[in-house]
Design a protein around this motif. Structure first.
Motif, short mmCIF file in Angstrom:
data_model
loop_
_atom_site.label_atom_id
_atom_site.label_comp_id
_atom_site.label_asym_id
_atom_site.label_seq_id
_atom_site.Cartn_x
_atom_site.Cartn_y
_atom_site.Cartn_z
N ARG A 166 -19.18 5.42 -14.82
CA ARG A 166 -19.69 5.01 -13.51
C ARG A 166 -21.20 5.13 -13.39
O ARG A 166 -21.84 4.32 -12.71
CB ARG A 166 -19.03 5.86 -12.41
CG ARG A 166 -17.58 5.59 -12.20
CD ARG A 166 -17.33 4.22 -11.64
NE ARG A 166 -17.55 4.18 -10.19
CZ ARG A 166 -18.22 3.21 -9.56
NH1 ARG A 166 -18.75 2.22 -10.25
NH2 ARG A 166 -18.35 3.23 -8.26
N THR B 195 -16.49 -0.66 -13.00
CA THR B 195 -16.32 -1.16 -11.64
C THR B 195 -14.88 -1.55 -11.33
O THR B 195 -14.58 -1.98 -10.22
CB THR B 195 -17.21 -2.39 -11.42
OG1 THR B 195 -16.89 -3.40 -12.41
CG2 THR B 195 -18.68 -2.02 -11.53
N GLU B 196 -13.98 -1.41 -12.28
CA GLU B 196 -12.59 -1.82 -12.06
C GLU B 196 -11.88 -0.90 -11.07
O GLU B 196 -12.12 0.33 -11.06
CB GLU B 196 -11.81 -1.82 -13.39
CG GLU B 196 -12.30 -2.85 -14.39
CD GLU B 196 -13.42 -2.31 -15.25
OE1 GLU B 196 -13.72 -2.95 -16.27
OE2 GLU B 196 -13.99 -1.26 -14.91
N PRO B 197 -10.98 -1.45 -10.23
CA PRO B 197 -10.24 -0.61 -9.28
C PRO B 197 -9.36 0.43 -9.95
O PRO B 197 -9.11 1.49 -9.39
CB PRO B 197 -9.38 -1.64 -8.51
CG PRO B 197 -10.09 -2.95 -8.69
CD PRO B 197 -10.72 -2.88 -10.04
N ALA B 198 -8.90 0.14 -11.17
CA ALA B 198 -7.99 1.07 -11.86
C ALA B 198 -8.73 2.22 -12.53
O ALA B 198 -8.08 3.12 -13.08
CB ALA B 198 -7.16 0.31 -12.90
N THR C 24 0.83 -1.21 0.00
CA THR C 24 0.00 0.00 0.00
C THR C 24 0.86 1.25 0.00
O THR C 24 0.60 2.20 -0.74
CB THR C 24 -0.93 0.00 1.23
OG1 THR C 24 -1.77 -1.14 1.19
CG2 THR C 24 -1.78 1.26 1.26
N ARG D 260 -5.94 1.47 5.66
CA ARG D 260 -5.07 1.12 4.54
C ARG D 260 -3.78 0.47 5.01
O ARG D 260 -3.17 -0.31 4.28
CB ARG D 260 -4.75 2.37 3.70
CG ARG D 260 -5.96 3.20 3.31
CD ARG D 260 -6.96 2.40 2.50
NE ARG D 260 -6.45 2.05 1.18
CZ ARG D 260 -7.10 1.30 0.29
NH1 ARG D 260 -8.28 0.81 0.62
NH2 ARG D 260 -6.58 1.05 -0.89
N GLU E 79 -18.12 9.34 -7.80
CA GLU E 79 -17.95 8.08 -7.07
C GLU E 79 -18.92 7.99 -5.90
O GLU E 79 -19.50 6.94 -5.64
CB GLU E 79 -16.49 7.98 -6.58
CG GLU E 79 -16.13 6.67 -5.93
CD GLU E 79 -16.17 5.50 -6.90
OE1 GLU E 79 -16.37 4.37 -6.45
OE2 GLU E 79 -16.00 5.74 -8.12
N ILE F 273 -15.00 0.96 2.83
CA ILE F 273 -13.99 1.17 1.79
C ILE F 273 -14.22 2.50 1.08
O ILE F 273 -13.27 3.23 0.76
CB ILE F 273 -14.01 0.00 0.79
CG1 ILE F 273 -13.65 -1.31 1.50
CG2 ILE F 273 -13.08 0.27 -0.38
CD1 ILE F 273 -13.73 -2.53 0.62
N ALA G 75 -19.35 0.74 -3.85
CA ALA G 75 -18.37 0.11 -2.95
C ALA G 75 -18.94 0.03 -1.54
O ALA G 75 -19.82 0.80 -1.17
CB ALA G 75 -17.07 0.92 -2.95
N ILE H 173 -11.48 5.49 0.71
CA ILE H 173 -11.02 6.03 -0.57
C ILE H 173 -11.31 7.52 -0.65
O ILE H 173 -10.48 8.32 -1.11
CB ILE H 173 -11.70 5.28 -1.73
CG1 ILE H 173 -11.24 3.83 -1.75
CG2 ILE H 173 -11.40 5.96 -3.06
CD1 ILE H 173 -11.96 2.98 -2.78
#
Length: 448
Positions: free
Chosen positions: A401, A223-226, A52, A139, A306, A316, A312, A320
């Motif tokens: 999104r 929905t991807e983390p990237a 992290t 984190r 977001e 979390i 999410a 974020i």
């Protein structure tokens, strides 16, 4: 030896330029050391926490480094361009291009070393606070001991010194290519076209930002983390690309605004003339406005999208959101400081010009109106260009999104960013001009 004496003599006689350079390098070094200290902390953290910390130091710290380098280079280049008359007189007095180059680079290096040394203490506390925040948001393990060691110091000092020397070397090379008469003429009128290398670099950076936006909207499912990482890069790259193009953009904009400005009276007429003949120098003020508006609007709006999506888990999502606001806050704060610093340095550097205007009959209030009109034009142009840069992130991310082109919440955020940009730009413009007008007209015109 001569160059060394010139370095310390110039720093002693130019306190305003010294302070402006120091502020830019100090805040840049602080941000760099703060994120680099995560790598020191990583050496004693476990595998999960280590990944992290490495990710945050590499991605977030890496983008912070790019922004810091870009803004620092822009500020130092502006300050050195303001010294065209001084450099021209040195060449007329017999100084060689290599001596002038060593003087400029030596000044930048001396200020960078001092700024880096001063940035160590605040960076230690900022690094501890950042690690504590990472622990509070889950984190990294709570209670992880923050460390500040050789990695933070070496990276912060090295990158800051590299940025300062690079900016000084480029400016010195440009100064060496021009003769004394040409340099004196360009100190007041600089209508040279934007360099080809700068335009090519700007197009590449801007295209990269647009590419991030296209990928965000077409490749990802939403929905991807990237997704946030790629989408957020779009506004940053686009803002930097537009900032690089600012000298080329300001010329056509000045021509478009010339007729309306002339109808606004003397201040408008002079503003139109200055935008035409000093576009390269005034474009230096546009850079931090574009960076601040584009990056702040793009990243804050992305987080608002977001929050609206809300897919999410709550814990979390809050984690974020907190980290994003912290990162955006640090970068936006740096951009805001650079905005004020650049404006103040640019306006204070025009004391000789203000003195000459007063000698030919202009009153202090007329000079203030001129500066205010210029500031208004620059902030309007800057926030509009910054909005275009932010759109490269906001629109693709919103489509990916939520399926909505422009979410409603972004309008309020953009208006808030505009308000801050206007207050900072006009406040620093008028405040710096008022300070420059405190000396007598004769003293300002002769000493600058």
């Amino acid at each position: 030896m001569i160059a060394t004496r010139l370095v310390f003599s110039s720093l002693r006689r130019r306190p305003t330029g010294f302070i402006a350079s120091f502020v830019a390098l100090f805040f840049g070094a602080t941000i760099l050391m703060t994120f680099a200290s995560l790598l020191d902390t990583r050496t004693t953290a476990g595998p999960d926490a280590g990944r992290t910390l490495l990710l945050m130091a590499s991605v977030v710290g890496g983008w912070g480094m790019v922004i810091v380098l870009f803004a620092t280079l822009s500020t130092l280049s502006l300050l050195i361009r303001q010294r065209a008359p001084e450099l021209a007189l040195l060449k007329s007095a017999g100084a060689t291009p290599s001596q002038i180059g060593r003087m400029i680079v030596g000044e930048a290096a001396a200020v960078a070393v001092l700024a880096s040394a001063t940035a160590v203490v605040p960076s230690v506390f900022a690094g501890r606070w950042l690690v504590g925040l990472l622990g509070d948001t889950g984190r990294v393990p709570a209670g992880l001991e923050a460390r500040f060691g050789p990695i933070a110091v070496s990276m912060g000092t090295g990158i800051t010194l590299l940025a300062a020397i690079t900016a000084a070397a480029v400016a010195a090379l440009q100064a060496a290519r021009r003769g004394a008469v040409e340099a004196l003429r360009e100190a007041g009128v600089d209508t040279r076209p934007t360099g080809r290398i700068r335009v090519i670099g700007a197009v590449i950076v801007l295209a990269s930002g647009l590419g991030c936006g296209v990928v965000t909207m077409t490749v990802f499912a939403g929905t991807e983390p990237a997704l946030m990482a790629v989408g957020g890069q779009g506004a940053i790259l686009a803002a930097m690309g537009f900032a690089l193009l600012s000298p080329a953009l300001l010329g056509p904009i000045a021509a478009l605004l010339a007729a309306p400005l002339r109808r606004a009276g003397v201040s408008g007429h002079l503003t139109a003339a200055h935008l035409r003949v000093r576009s390269r120098q005034l474009a230096g003020v546009l850079v931090p406005i574009i960076l601040f508006t584009g990056i702040a609007t793009g990243t804050l709006s992305m987080q608002a999208v977001e929050n609206t999506a809300g897919t999410a888990p709550a814990r979390i999502a809050r984690s974020i959101e907190t980290l994003n606001y912290v990162v955006v806050g640090m970068i936006a704060l740096f951009a805001a400081v650079m905005l004020v610093n650049t404006v103040v340095a640019a306006v204070i550097g025009r004391r000789r010009e203000f003195g000459r205007q007063r000698l030919v009959g202009a009153t202090p209030s007329q000079v203030l109106r001129l500066v205010g009109t210029e500031g208004t034009v620059l902030v309007v142009v800057g926030v509009l260009i910054g909005a275009l840069a932010a759109a490269v992130t906001v629109i693709p991310y919103s489509v990916a999104r939520t399926g909505v082109l422009v979410p409603d919440r972004t309008i309020g955020l953009y208006l808030g960013v505009i308000a801050v940009a206007v207050i900072l730009t006009l406040g620093s413009h008028v405040g710096a001009a008022a300070k420059a007008l405190r000396s007598s007209a004769i003293q300002a015109a002769t000493r600058g």
